[in-house]
Scaffold this motif. Structure first.
Motif, mmCIF file in Angstrom:
data_model
loop_
_atom_site.group_PDB
_atom_site.id
_atom_site.type_symbol
_atom_site.label_atom_id
_atom_site.label_comp_id
_atom_site.label_asym_id
_atom_site.label_seq_id
_atom_site.Cartn_x
_atom_site.Cartn_y
_atom_site.Cartn_z
ATOM 1 N N GLY A 1 1.158 -0.785 -0.041
ATOM 2 C CA GLY A 1 0.020 0.228 0.126
ATOM 3 C C GLY A 1 0.479 1.844 0.519
ATOM 4 N N GLU A 2 0.316 1.672 -0.342
ATOM 5 C CA GLU A 2 0.688 3.513 -0.664
ATOM 6 C C GLU A 2 1.622 3.673 0.736
ATOM 7 O OE1 GLU A 2 1.885 5.702 -4.637
ATOM 8 O OE2 GLU A 2 0.167 7.140 -3.345
ATOM 9 N N LEU A 3 1.782 4.973 0.940
ATOM 10 C CA LEU A 3 1.608 5.708 2.288
ATOM 11 C C LEU A 3 3.161 6.736 2.284
ATOM 12 C CD1 LEU A 3 0.922 5.408 5.439
ATOM 13 C CD2 LEU A 3 2.745 4.576 5.952
ATOM 14 N N ALA A 4 2.426 8.065 2.804
ATOM 15 C CA ALA A 4 2.948 8.904 2.906
ATOM 16 C C ALA A 4 3.801 8.797 3.895
ATOM 17 C CB ALA A 4 1.587 10.376 2.971
ATOM 18 N N VAL A 5 5.253 9.316 4.084
ATOM 19 C CA VAL A 5 6.136 9.214 5.314
ATOM 20 C C VAL A 5 7.078 10.776 5.082
ATOM 21 C CG1 VAL A 5 6.285 6.631 5.217
ATOM 22 C CG2 VAL A 5 8.248 8.106 3.825
ATOM 23 N N GLU A 6 7.704 10.351 6.298
ATOM 24 C CA GLU A 6 8.142 11.713 7.119
ATOM 25 C C GLU A 6 9.565 10.702 6.940
ATOM 26 O OE1 GLU A 6 7.316 16.710 8.705
ATOM 27 O OE2 GLU A 6 6.148 14.817 8.547
ATOM 28 N N ILE A 7 11.182 11.975 6.599
ATOM 29 C CA ILE A 7 11.898 12.085 6.865
ATOM 30 C C ILE A 7 12.811 13.516 7.519
ATOM 31 C CG2 ILE A 7 14.677 11.255 6.939
ATOM 32 C CD1 ILE A 7 12.817 10.222 4.284
ATOM 33 N N TRP A 8 12.917 14.504 8.423
ATOM 34 C CA TRP A 8 12.836 16.101 9.629
ATOM 35 C C TRP A 8 11.431 16.446 8.830
ATOM 36 C CZ3 TRP A 8 15.170 15.005 13.384
ATOM 37 C CH2 TRP A 8 15.920 14.494 13.295
ATOM 38 N N ARG A 9 12.571 17.427 7.288
ATOM 39 C CA ARG A 9 10.992 18.162 6.891
ATOM 40 C C ARG A 9 11.155 17.007 5.460
ATOM 41 N NH1 ARG A 9 15.457 22.170 9.076
ATOM 42 N NH2 ARG A 9 14.797 23.149 10.428
ATOM 43 N N ASP A 10 11.001 16.651 5.265
ATOM 44 C CA ASP A 10 11.239 15.853 3.629
ATOM 45 C C ASP A 10 9.903 15.229 3.919
ATOM 46 O OD1 ASP A 10 12.829 17.027 2.778
ATOM 47 O OD2 ASP A 10 14.209 15.740 2.407
ATOM 48 N N ARG A 11 9.005 15.078 2.557
ATOM 49 C CA ARG A 11 7.772 14.135 2.064
ATOM 50 C C ARG A 11 8.155 13.667 1.423
ATOM 51 N NH1 ARG A 11 3.967 14.161 6.127
ATOM 52 N NH2 ARG A 11 2.607 13.466 4.806
ATOM 53 N N CYS A 12 8.097 12.274 1.296
ATOM 54 C CA CYS A 12 7.749 11.219 0.630
ATOM 55 C C CYS A 12 6.292 10.256 0.183
ATOM 56 C CB CYS A 12 9.467 10.830 -0.387
ATOM 57 S SG CYS A 12 9.910 9.852 0.933
ATOM 58 N N LEU A 13 6.719 9.657 -1.605
ATOM 59 C CA LEU A 13 5.664 8.420 -1.231
ATOM 60 C C LEU A 13 6.650 7.440 -1.016
ATOM 61 C CD1 LEU A 13 2.743 9.805 -3.441
ATOM 62 C CD2 LEU A 13 2.920 9.013 -0.921
ATOM 63 N N ALA A 14 6.007 6.655 0.599
ATOM 64 C CA ALA A 14 5.894 4.767 0.417
ATOM 65 C C ALA A 14 6.071 3.631 0.429
ATOM 66 C CB ALA A 14 7.106 5.360 1.622
ATOM 67 N N ARG A 15 6.334 2.563 -0.357
ATOM 68 C CA ARG A 15 5.173 1.811 -0.200
ATOM 69 C C ARG A 15 5.086 0.671 1.458
ATOM 70 N NH1 ARG A 15 1.774 0.875 -4.193
ATOM 71 N NH2 ARG A 15 1.639 1.961 -5.975
ATOM 72 N N THR A 16 4.420 0.071 1.617
ATOM 73 C CA THR A 16 4.563 -1.133 3.180
ATOM 74 C C THR A 16 4.926 -2.293 2.608
ATOM 75 O OG1 THR A 16 2.182 -1.744 2.556
ATOM 76 C CG2 THR A 16 2.398 0.125 4.487
ATOM 77 N N VAL A 17 5.967 -2.851 3.689
ATOM 78 C CA VAL A 17 6.170 -4.168 2.983
ATOM 79 C C VAL A 17 4.732 -5.566 2.712
ATOM 80 C CG1 VAL A 17 7.684 -6.287 3.978
ATOM 81 C CG2 VAL A 17 8.127 -3.769 2.892
ATOM 82 N N SER A 18 5.172 -5.549 4.396
ATOM 83 C CA SER A 18 3.520 -7.239 4.942
ATOM 84 C C SER A 18 3.506 -6.724 6.136
ATOM 85 C CB SER A 18 4.082 -8.049 4.486
ATOM 86 O OG SER A 18 5.221 -8.501 5.489
ATOM 87 N N SER A 19 2.023 -7.190 7.268
ATOM 88 C CA SER A 19 1.253 -6.734 7.857
ATOM 89 C C SER A 19 2.192 -7.654 9.137
ATOM 90 C CB SER A 19 0.264 -7.698 8.235
ATOM 91 O OG SER A 19 -0.066 -9.091 7.595
ATOM 92 N N ALA A 20 2.941 -8.785 7.971
ATOM 93 C CA ALA A 20 3.580 -9.669 9.077
ATOM 94 C C ALA A 20 5.011 -8.896 9.128
ATOM 95 C CB ALA A 20 3.829 -11.118 8.059
ATOM 96 N N ALA A 21 5.619 -8.408 8.559
ATOM 97 C CA ALA A 21 7.039 -7.135 8.889
ATOM 98 C C ALA A 21 6.286 -6.126 10.022
ATOM 99 C CB ALA A 21 7.469 -6.301 7.414
ATOM 100 N N ASP A 22 5.745 -6.133 9.912
ATOM 101 C CA ASP A 22 4.821 -5.399 10.667
ATOM 102 C C ASP A 22 5.019 -5.594 12.653
ATOM 103 O OD1 ASP A 22 4.549 -3.632 9.198
ATOM 104 O OD2 ASP A 22 2.565 -2.703 8.813
ATOM 105 N N ASP A 23 4.204 -7.169 12.501
ATOM 106 C CA ASP A 23 3.840 -6.933 13.490
ATOM 107 C C ASP A 23 5.560 -8.243 13.901
ATOM 108 O OD1 ASP A 23 1.895 -7.227 13.170
ATOM 109 O OD2 ASP A 23 1.165 -9.390 12.546
#
Length: 273
Positions: free
Chosen positions: A86-108
């Motif tokens: 899934g597409e996800l907007a992420v922030e690194i310091w003042r930068d914003r960019c679009l990332a993608r999620t890996v998996s719910s298993a990875a998150d767990d």
């Protein structure tokens, strides 16, 4: 003549790194370097500054997989060539960019390892994160590094620090990509352009250090050193500096033992003796 003595990549931002004898350089820097990142529920990046135990999660590469190890858990495997998610907007310091999620298993898996809710994301190949234009060219890009595709440190700069410490620290505290030998301590402060194996690098800005060098990468415990000593020897304009950020002019290949040619010098950054 300086030489390249060590190469490190950090596939997942703020986790342990992988030391390599030779490696490919692509448009974002060293291949796979900080291609992945952990974020909280607001899409903000997570690092050892907030979660020191991230230092204890160690990656290794096997064929087309990245294998992750954490204390008390079974190893977890992700593909070195992620797709979908899934597409996800992420922030690194003042930068914003679009990332993608890996998996719910990875998150767990990471949630258990770090005892916090988080998501593992990757930077897809079609997303370009531009480097700060105050220091870079329009075509310069990076993945999920703090700001620049490379961090360069010399061995003798570390040696100069360790001579002032009661207990020496390893280069791992400073999370460099490229470590150089056979040059004077802090010689890199005055380098503006260098070449390693036909790849030219620009060194536009010294690296200001946060709290991470105070975290022992083997225990995740924090201490006053080496930051207290660095504060005395490498403080300028209310920041502590150690190492140089670098940008590259083209892809290529690097290997330990490569000669480092100094192409241009400038005023010391930071301006310390």
């Amino acid at each position: 003549m300086p030489i390249l003595s060590q190469i490190f990549i950090y596939p997942i931002k703020s986790l342990a790194g992988i030391q390599l004898p030779a490696w490919e350089v692509d448009n974002n820097g060293l291949r796979y370097d900080r291609k992945w990142m952990l974020v909280d529920g607001q899409g903000q990046f997570l690092s050892q500054r907030r979660l020191p135990k991230m230092a204890l999660i160690k990656p290794r590469m096997e064929r087309d997989s990245l294998i992750l190890s954490a204390p008390g858990q079974r190893d977890f495997e992700i593909s070195l060539h992620p797709s979908g998610g899934g597409e996800l907007a992420v922030e690194i310091w003042r930068d914003r960019c679009l990332a993608r999620t890996v998996s719910s298993a990875a998150d767990d898996w990471f949630g258990t390892a770090l005892q916090t809710d988080c998501s593992l994301v990757y930077l897809p190949d079609d997303q370009i994160r531009q480097v700060d234009q105050r220091y870079a060219l329009a075509e310069d890009q990076t993945a999920f590094s703090d700001g620049f595709p490379f961090l360069l440190v010399s061995e003798n700069s570390l040696n100069a620090l360790n001579r002032l410490l009661q207990t020496p620290v390893s280069i791992l505290r400073f999370r460099p990509n490229l470590v150089l030998a056979d040059c004077e301590s802090f010689a890199e402060d005055a380098w503006r352009r260098i070449k390693i194996n036909d790849i030219e690098f620009r060194l536009p800005k010294p690296c200001s250090r946060c709290s991470v060098p105070g975290i022992d990468p083997e225990t995740a415990l924090s201490a006053k050193e080496p930051l207290a000593t660095l504060n005395r020897m490498r403080r300028w304009d209310n920041h502590i500096y150690f190492g140089q950020n670098a940008l590259h002019d083209r892809p290529g290949q690097l290997a330990v033992g490569d000669r480092v040619d100094i192409l241009a010098y400038g005023e010391k950054q930071p301006p310390l003796s």
